[in-house]
Structures are given as C-alpha cells and as structure tokens.
Design a protein around this motif. Structure first.
Motif, PDB file in Angstrom:
ATOM      1  N   VAL A 185      24.060 -20.990  -2.808  1.00  0.00           N
ATOM      2  CA  VAL A 185      24.764 -22.164  -2.289  1.00  0.00           C
ATOM      3  C   VAL A 185      24.155 -22.647  -0.972  1.00  0.00           C
ATOM      4  CG1 VAL A 185      26.946 -21.513  -3.383  1.00  0.00           C
ATOM      5  CG2 VAL A 185      26.472 -20.757  -1.073  1.00  0.00           C
ATOM      6  N   ASP A 186      24.383 -23.913  -0.686  1.00  0.00           N
ATOM      7  CA  ASP A 186      24.019 -24.521   0.591  1.00  0.00           C
ATOM      8  C   ASP A 186      24.894 -23.857   1.656  1.00  0.00           C
ATOM      9  OD1 ASP A 186      23.897 -26.163   2.865  1.00  0.00           O
ATOM     10  OD2 ASP A 186      24.033 -28.030   1.717  1.00  0.00           O
ATOM     11  N   PRO A 187      24.314 -23.206   2.665  1.00  0.00           N
ATOM     12  CA  PRO A 187      25.122 -22.481   3.648  1.00  0.00           C
ATOM     13  C   PRO A 187      26.025 -23.380   4.496  1.00  0.00           C
ATOM     14  CG  PRO A 187      22.824 -22.530   4.320  1.00  0.00           C
ATOM     15  CD  PRO A 187      22.883 -23.111   2.941  1.00  0.00           C
ATOM     16  N   ARG A 188      25.773 -24.675   4.492  1.00  0.00           N
ATOM     17  CA  ARG A 188      26.622 -25.586   5.253  1.00  0.00           C
ATOM     18  C   ARG A 188      27.993 -25.742   4.596  1.00  0.00           C
ATOM     19  NH1 ARG A 188      22.334 -30.391   5.441  1.00  0.00           N
ATOM     20  NH2 ARG A 188      22.477 -29.861   3.236  1.00  0.00           N
ATOM     21  N   GLY A 189      28.065 -25.547   3.280  1.00  0.00           N
ATOM     22  CA  GLY A 189      29.339 -25.653   2.567  1.00  0.00           C
ATOM     23  C   GLY A 189      30.343 -24.589   2.984  1.00  0.00           C
ATOM     24  N   PRO A 190      29.963 -23.306   2.967  1.00  0.00           N
ATOM     25  CA  PRO A 190      30.888 -22.272   3.423  1.00  0.00           C
ATOM     26  C   PRO A 190      31.308 -22.442   4.878  1.00  0.00           C
ATOM     27  CG  PRO A 190      29.150 -21.287   2.130  1.00  0.00           C
ATOM     28  CD  PRO A 190      28.785 -22.731   2.318  1.00  0.00           C
ATOM     29  N   ARG A 191      30.415 -22.951   5.701  1.00  0.00           N
ATOM     30  CA  ARG A 191      30.751 -23.174   7.109  1.00  0.00           C
ATOM     31  C   ARG A 191      31.803 -24.283   7.230  1.00  0.00           C
ATOM     32  NH1 ARG A 191      26.681 -22.237  11.611  1.00  0.00           N
ATOM     33  NH2 ARG A 191      28.138 -22.047  13.326  1.00  0.00           N
ATOM     34  N   PHE A 192      31.659 -25.348   6.431  1.00  0.00           N
ATOM     35  CA  PHE A 192      32.650 -26.423   6.369  1.00  0.00           C
ATOM     36  C   PHE A 192      33.991 -25.859   5.900  1.00  0.00           C
ATOM     37  CE2 PHE A 192      34.783 -29.551   3.600  1.00  0.00           C
ATOM     38  CZ  PHE A 192      35.046 -30.557   4.514  1.00  0.00           C
ATOM     39  N   LEU A 226      32.269 -35.315  -0.204  1.00  0.00           N
ATOM     40  CA  LEU A 226      32.441 -36.116   1.005  1.00  0.00           C
ATOM     41  C   LEU A 226      31.428 -35.852   2.116  1.00  0.00           C
ATOM     42  CD1 LEU A 226      36.335 -35.891   1.331  1.00  0.00           C
ATOM     43  CD2 LEU A 226      34.980 -37.701   0.253  1.00  0.00           C
ATOM     44  N   VAL A 227      30.978 -34.612   2.240  1.00  0.00           N
ATOM     45  CA  VAL A 227      30.132 -34.256   3.380  1.00  0.00           C
ATOM     46  C   VAL A 227      28.652 -34.195   3.001  1.00  0.00           C
ATOM     47  CG1 VAL A 227      29.683 -32.512   5.159  1.00  0.00           C
ATOM     48  CG2 VAL A 227      32.034 -33.008   4.455  1.00  0.00           C
ATOM     49  N   ALA A 228      28.315 -33.463   1.977  1.00  0.00           N
ATOM     50  CA  ALA A 228      26.913 -33.255   1.601  1.00  0.00           C
ATOM     51  C   ALA A 228      26.145 -34.557   1.405  1.00  0.00           C
ATOM     52  CB  ALA A 228      26.818 -32.370   0.368  1.00  0.00           C
ATOM     53  N   PRO A 229      26.729 -35.589   0.779  1.00  0.00           N
ATOM     54  CA  PRO A 229      25.962 -36.830   0.608  1.00  0.00           C
ATOM     55  C   PRO A 229      25.568 -37.488   1.939  1.00  0.00           C
ATOM     56  CG  PRO A 229      27.853 -36.819  -0.861  1.00  0.00           C
ATOM     57  CD  PRO A 229      28.011 -35.650   0.067  1.00  0.00           C
ATOM     58  N   ARG A 230      26.263 -37.179   3.015  1.00  0.00           N
ATOM     59  CA  ARG A 230      25.967 -37.767   4.317  1.00  0.00           C
ATOM     60  C   ARG A 230      24.960 -36.937   5.119  1.00  0.00           C
ATOM     61  NH1 ARG A 230      30.461 -39.421   2.403  1.00  0.00           N
ATOM     62  NH2 ARG A 230      31.536 -41.307   3.001  1.00  0.00           N
ATOM     63  N   LEU A 231      24.647 -35.764   4.618  1.00  0.00           N
ATOM     64  CA  LEU A 231      23.692 -34.878   5.279  1.00  0.00           C
ATOM     65  C   LEU A 231      22.347 -34.955   4.565  1.00  0.00           C
ATOM     66  CD1 LEU A 231      25.918 -31.695   5.639  1.00  0.00           C
ATOM     67  CD2 LEU A 231      25.485 -33.437   7.381  1.00  0.00           C
ATOM     68  N   GLY A 232      21.338 -34.605   5.278  1.00  0.00           N
ATOM     69  CA  GLY A 232      20.035 -34.516   4.640  1.00  0.00           C
ATOM     70  C   GLY A 232      19.988 -33.298   3.730  1.00  0.00           C
ATOM     71  N   PRO A 233      19.102 -33.321   2.751  1.00  0.00           N
ATOM     72  CA  PRO A 233      18.990 -32.152   1.868  1.00  0.00           C
ATOM     73  C   PRO A 233      18.467 -30.945   2.633  1.00  0.00           C
ATOM     74  CG  PRO A 233      17.274 -33.759   1.387  1.00  0.00           C
ATOM     75  CD  PRO A 233      18.161 -34.373   2.416  1.00  0.00           C
ATOM     76  N   THR A 234      18.747 -29.794   2.089  1.00  0.00           N
ATOM     77  CA  THR A 234      18.252 -28.553   2.686  1.00  0.00           C
ATOM     78  C   THR A 234      17.698 -27.658   1.590  1.00  0.00           C
ATOM     79  OG1 THR A 234      18.800 -26.638   4.038  1.00  0.00           O
ATOM     80  CG2 THR A 234      20.516 -27.403   2.570  1.00  0.00           C
ATOM     81  N   ASP A 235      16.667 -26.929   1.935  1.00  0.00           N
ATOM     82  CA  ASP A 235      16.108 -25.944   1.009  1.00  0.00           C
ATOM     83  C   ASP A 235      16.730 -24.576   1.232  1.00  0.00           C
ATOM     84  OD1 ASP A 235      14.390 -27.797  -0.149  1.00  0.00           O
ATOM     85  OD2 ASP A 235      12.802 -27.389   1.300  1.00  0.00           O
ATOM     86  N   GLU A 236      17.510 -24.451   2.316  1.00  0.00           N
ATOM     87  CA  GLU A 236      18.139 -23.173   2.644  1.00  0.00           C
ATOM     88  C   GLU A 236      19.253 -22.865   1.649  1.00  0.00           C
ATOM     89  OE1 GLU A 236      20.266 -20.992   6.445  1.00  0.00           O
ATOM     90  OE2 GLU A 236      19.476 -23.015   6.670  1.00  0.00           O
ATOM     91  N   ARG A 237      19.312 -21.641   1.185  1.00  0.00           N
ATOM     92  CA  ARG A 237      20.338 -21.203   0.237  1.00  0.00           C
ATOM     93  C   ARG A 237      20.827 -19.814   0.618  1.00  0.00           C
ATOM     94  NH1 ARG A 237      21.165 -25.737  -0.798  1.00  0.00           N
ATOM     95  NH2 ARG A 237      20.408 -26.895  -2.554  1.00  0.00           N
TER      96      ARG A 237
END
Length: 142
Positions: free
Chosen positions: A7-14, A62-73
């Motif tokens: 998963v995108d680590p920004r999701g769990p942080r959100f 709501l959030v991910a589409p406003r952020l740039g993509p990330t390769d971090e998982r």
C-alpha cells in the motif's frame, strides 16, 4: 492471515490522523457508540482488507488524486496486524463503557489513541513494529 497487496504509506498515515481525531473525541466525551464505530473500521481493515477499510476508501477517493504519485510501498501485513490490535483495544474500550466500567473504557481508548497519534505525527506504527518483532521471535519453518 494479514496478507495483502503493498500500500501507499500515505494512506495509513491519513487513516491514523482520522483515528486520532475519533479517539480524542471518545476520550473527551465518553461517547461509546463512536468507539464502537471505530472498532468496526479497525475490524474491516484487519479482517477484510485495507483496501475495503473506510478510511482507505476516503484516502483513495478524496486525497490520493490530489497528491502526486509515489513509488513507495509498504507491506500490508504489519498494517493489518496493527488494525487488529486497534480493534482489540476498541472492543475492550467499548465493553468498558457499555458495562459501566469507565476506567477500562478510558484506558483502552487512551492506549489506542497513543498508538494512532504516534503513527499520524511521527510515522511510527507501534502495531507494525510489534508485528515485525513477533515475526523475528517466531520459530522458523525451515
């Protein structure tokens, strides 16, 4: 049991920020139905999957589409384990409030809040680290 796609680590942080807010309201008000709802959120993340968890859906829509993509998982297994631990604390806390043992409800909620806040503010997932420690201590199947 706790497998899943990375998963995108920004999701769990959100999700941790939302969880922190919910648990802070529960601590301030003692409103156990909100804690029960958070237990359901934790349960879905732990036992159904992170992709189906309500906060993950909010992040993706709501959030991910406003952020740039990330390769971090990040590996999903430690995150799902952390959700299961949160589920346990939320269930115990809810039971404490429902059974008129407010100290139990408050302490269990406070433990969950500290873990969520550590993840949200510092990126330190206590449940994830516990999962990794348990994996290291488990006997090898070799």
């Amino acid at each position: 049991m706790f497998e899943g796609a990375p998963v995108d680590p920004r999701g769990p942080r959100f999700a941790a920020w939302l969880t922190t807010a919910v648990l802070a309201v529960v601590l301030a008000t003692g409103w156990w139905p909100l804690l029960a709802a958070q237990a359901v959120v934790f349960g879905i993340g732990a036992f159904v999957g992170l992709k189906q968890a309500p906060y993950s859906v909010l992040y993706r829509k709501l959030v991910a589409p406003r952020l740039g993509p990330t390769d971090e998982r990040e590996d999903a297994a430690p995150l799902r384990f952390a959700q299961a631990v949160g589920f346990g604390f939320a269930v115990i806390g809810t039971a404490g409030f429902v059974l008129a043992i407010p100290a139990l409800g408050l302490v269990a909620t406070a433990f969950a809040l500290v873990a969520a806040l550590l993840n949200a503010a510092f990126g330190f997932c206590l449940g994830c680290e516990s999962y990794l420690l348990l994996q290291r201590l488990a006997p090898s199947n070799r």
